[in-house]
Design a protein around this motif. Structure first.
Motif, PDB file in Angstrom:
ATOM      1  N   MET A   1       0.859  -1.195   0.000  1.00  0.00           N
ATOM      2  CA  MET A   1       0.000   0.000   0.000  1.00  0.00           C
ATOM      3  C   MET A   1       0.891   1.241   0.000  1.00  0.00           C
ATOM      4  N   SER A   2       0.696   2.104  -0.990  1.00  0.00           N
ATOM      5  CA  SER A   2       1.546   3.282  -1.135  1.00  0.00           C
ATOM      6  C   SER A   2       1.098   4.361  -0.170  1.00  0.00           C
ATOM      7  N   PRO A   3       2.043   5.193   0.324  1.00  0.00           N
ATOM      8  CA  PRO A   3       1.668   6.259   1.247  1.00  0.00           C
ATOM      9  C   PRO A   3       0.826   7.303   0.540  1.00  0.00           C
ATOM     10  N   ALA A   4       0.042   8.034   1.328  1.00  0.00           N
ATOM     11  CA  ALA A   4      -0.826   9.068   0.764  1.00  0.00           C
ATOM     12  C   ALA A   4       0.007  10.188   0.166  1.00  0.00           C
ATOM     13  N   ALA A   5      -0.461  10.670  -0.965  1.00  0.00           N
ATOM     14  CA  ALA A   5       0.255  11.750  -1.639  1.00  0.00           C
ATOM     15  C   ALA A   5       0.125  13.043  -0.845  1.00  0.00           C
ATOM     16  N   HIS A   6       1.215  13.804  -0.839  1.00  0.00           N
ATOM     17  CA  HIS A   6       1.218  15.076  -0.121  1.00  0.00           C
ATOM     18  C   HIS A   6       0.490  16.122  -0.955  1.00  0.00           C
ATOM     19  N   GLY A   7      -0.477  16.770  -0.374  1.00  0.00           N
ATOM     20  CA  GLY A   7      -1.249  17.763  -1.100  1.00  0.00           C
ATOM     21  C   GLY A   7      -1.526  18.984  -0.268  1.00  0.00           C
ATOM     22  N   PHE A   8      -2.449  19.813  -0.780  1.00  0.00           N
ATOM     23  CA  PHE A   8      -2.759  21.080  -0.122  1.00  0.00           C
ATOM     24  C   PHE A   8      -3.477  20.855   1.203  1.00  0.00           C
ATOM     25  N   LEU A   9      -4.301  19.812   1.282  1.00  0.00           N
ATOM     26  CA  LEU A   9      -5.083  19.542   2.482  1.00  0.00           C
ATOM     27  C   LEU A   9      -4.300  18.766   3.528  1.00  0.00           C
ATOM     28  N   SER A  10      -3.086  18.370   3.224  1.00  0.00           N
ATOM     29  CA  SER A  10      -2.249  17.660   4.202  1.00  0.00           C
ATOM     30  C   SER A  10      -0.898  18.355   4.303  1.00  0.00           C
ATOM     31  N   PRO A  11      -0.863  19.557   4.880  1.00  0.00           N
ATOM     32  CA  PRO A  11       0.397  20.298   4.947  1.00  0.00           C
ATOM     33  C   PRO A  11       1.371  19.666   5.933  1.00  0.00           C
ATOM     34  N   SER A  12       2.627  19.878   5.662  1.00  0.00           N
ATOM     35  CA  SER A  12       3.669  19.378   6.557  1.00  0.00           C
ATOM     36  C   SER A  12       3.901  20.373   7.688  1.00  0.00           C
ATOM     37  N   GLY A  13       4.721  19.971   8.649  1.00  0.00           N
ATOM     38  CA  GLY A  13       5.018  20.857   9.771  1.00  0.00           C
ATOM     39  C   GLY A  13       5.759  22.110   9.339  1.00  0.00           C
ATOM     40  N   VAL A  14       6.636  21.981   8.350  1.00  0.00           N
ATOM     41  CA  VAL A  14       7.375  23.149   7.859  1.00  0.00           C
ATOM     42  C   VAL A  14       6.429  24.148   7.201  1.00  0.00           C
ATOM     43  N   GLU A  15       5.451  23.634   6.458  1.00  0.00           N
ATOM     44  CA  GLU A  15       4.497  24.531   5.809  1.00  0.00           C
ATOM     45  C   GLU A  15       3.612  25.247   6.826  1.00  0.00           C
ATOM     46  N   ILE A  16       3.222  24.543   7.871  1.00  0.00           N
ATOM     47  CA  ILE A  16       2.416  25.185   8.922  1.00  0.00           C
ATOM     48  C   ILE A  16       3.248  26.254   9.642  1.00  0.00           C
TER      49      ILE A  16
END
Length: 200
Positions: A1-16
Motif C-alpha cells: 500500500m503506497s503512502p498518501a500523496a502530499h497535497g494542499f489539504l495535508s500540509p507538513s510541519g514546515v508549511e504550517i
C-alpha cells in the motif's frame, strides 16, 4: 500500500510553521507602519525583518537568512535608530507621524502590492527549480545572481543608505546651530537687560 500523496489539504510541519511565521511577520509589518511612535516602529521593523529571516531558513536558504540578519537587522535598523537619535526625534507619540491621507495611502499600498505580486508571478510563471543542481540559497548561486543581474539595485541601495546617513547628520548639525544661535541671542538679551537695569 503506497503512502498518501502530499497535497494542499495535508500540509507538513514546515508549511504550517511557514504560514504562522508569515502571519506574525505580516502583523508586525502592519504595526510598523501604523504606530505613532518612531522608536516603536523601528523595533517592530526588527521583528518584521527577523520574521523574514526565519522564513528564509524554512525555505532552506540559510545564506540569505544570515544576510538578512547581518545586513538588515545589523545595519539598516541600526542606521535608522542612529538617524532618529541624530535628528532628536520624539520618543513618545508624535502627531507628525500621523497623516489625514490614510485612505489614499491604503489605496496606493494595495495597488502597489497587487502590481508587485502580479509582476513577480508573471515573471516566474514558467520558472522551475532544478532540484538536482546546487541549492538556490547557496553562496555561489546567490553571488552569481546578485553581482551579475542585480548589481545596479544593490549599489543604488547602498548609495540611498549613505544619503540617509548624511542627511541625518546635516539635519542634526542645523538644529544644533539653530539652538546655539538662539541660546546666544537669549544670553545677549539677558546681559543687555541687566546692564540697562544697572545704569538705571
Amino acid at each position: 500500500m503506497s503512502p498518501a500523496a502530499h497535497g494542499f489539504l495535508s500540509p507538513s510541519g514546515v508549511e504550517i510553521a511557514f504560514l504562522l511565521v508569515g502571519l506574525a511577520t505580516f502583523g508586525a509589518a502592519l504595526v510598523t507602519v501604523t504606530t505613532k511612535q518612531l522608536v516603536h516602529a523601528a523595533l517592530w521593523l526588527v521583528v518584521t525583518l527577523g520574521g523574514l529571516a526565519v522564513e528564509y531558513l524554512l525555505l532552506t536558504a540559510e545564506f540569505i537568512a544570515w544576510v538578512q540578519v547581518l545586513i538588515y537587522l545589523g545595519s539598516v535598523v541600526v542606521l535608522l535608530l542612529f538617524g532618529l537619535m541624530l535628528t532628536k526625534a520624539p520618543i513618545g507619540r508624535s502627531p507628525d507621524a500621523d497623516s489625514g491621507n490614510r485612505p489614499v495611502a491604503l489605496a496606493v499600498a494595495v495597488v502597489a502590492a497587487v502590481s508587485l505580486v502580479w509582476v513577480v508571478a508573471d515573471a516566474f510563471r514558467t520558472t522551475w527549480i532544478d532540484l538536482d543542481g546546487p541549492a538556490q540559497g547557496s553562496t555561489e548561486v546567490t553571488g552569481h545572481f546578485l553581482f551579475r543581474n542585480w548589481v545596479l539595485p544593490f549599489e543604488a541601495l547602498s548609495v540611498l543608505l549613505l544619503a540617509a546617513l548624511v542627511g541625518a547628520i546635516v539635519l542634526a548639525r542645523k538644529r544644533g546651530a539653530t539652538a546655539k544661535s538662539s541660546a546666544s541671542k537669549n544670553s545677549t538679551a539677558a546681559r543687555n537687560s541687566r546692564s540697562g537695569k544697572e545704569q538705571r
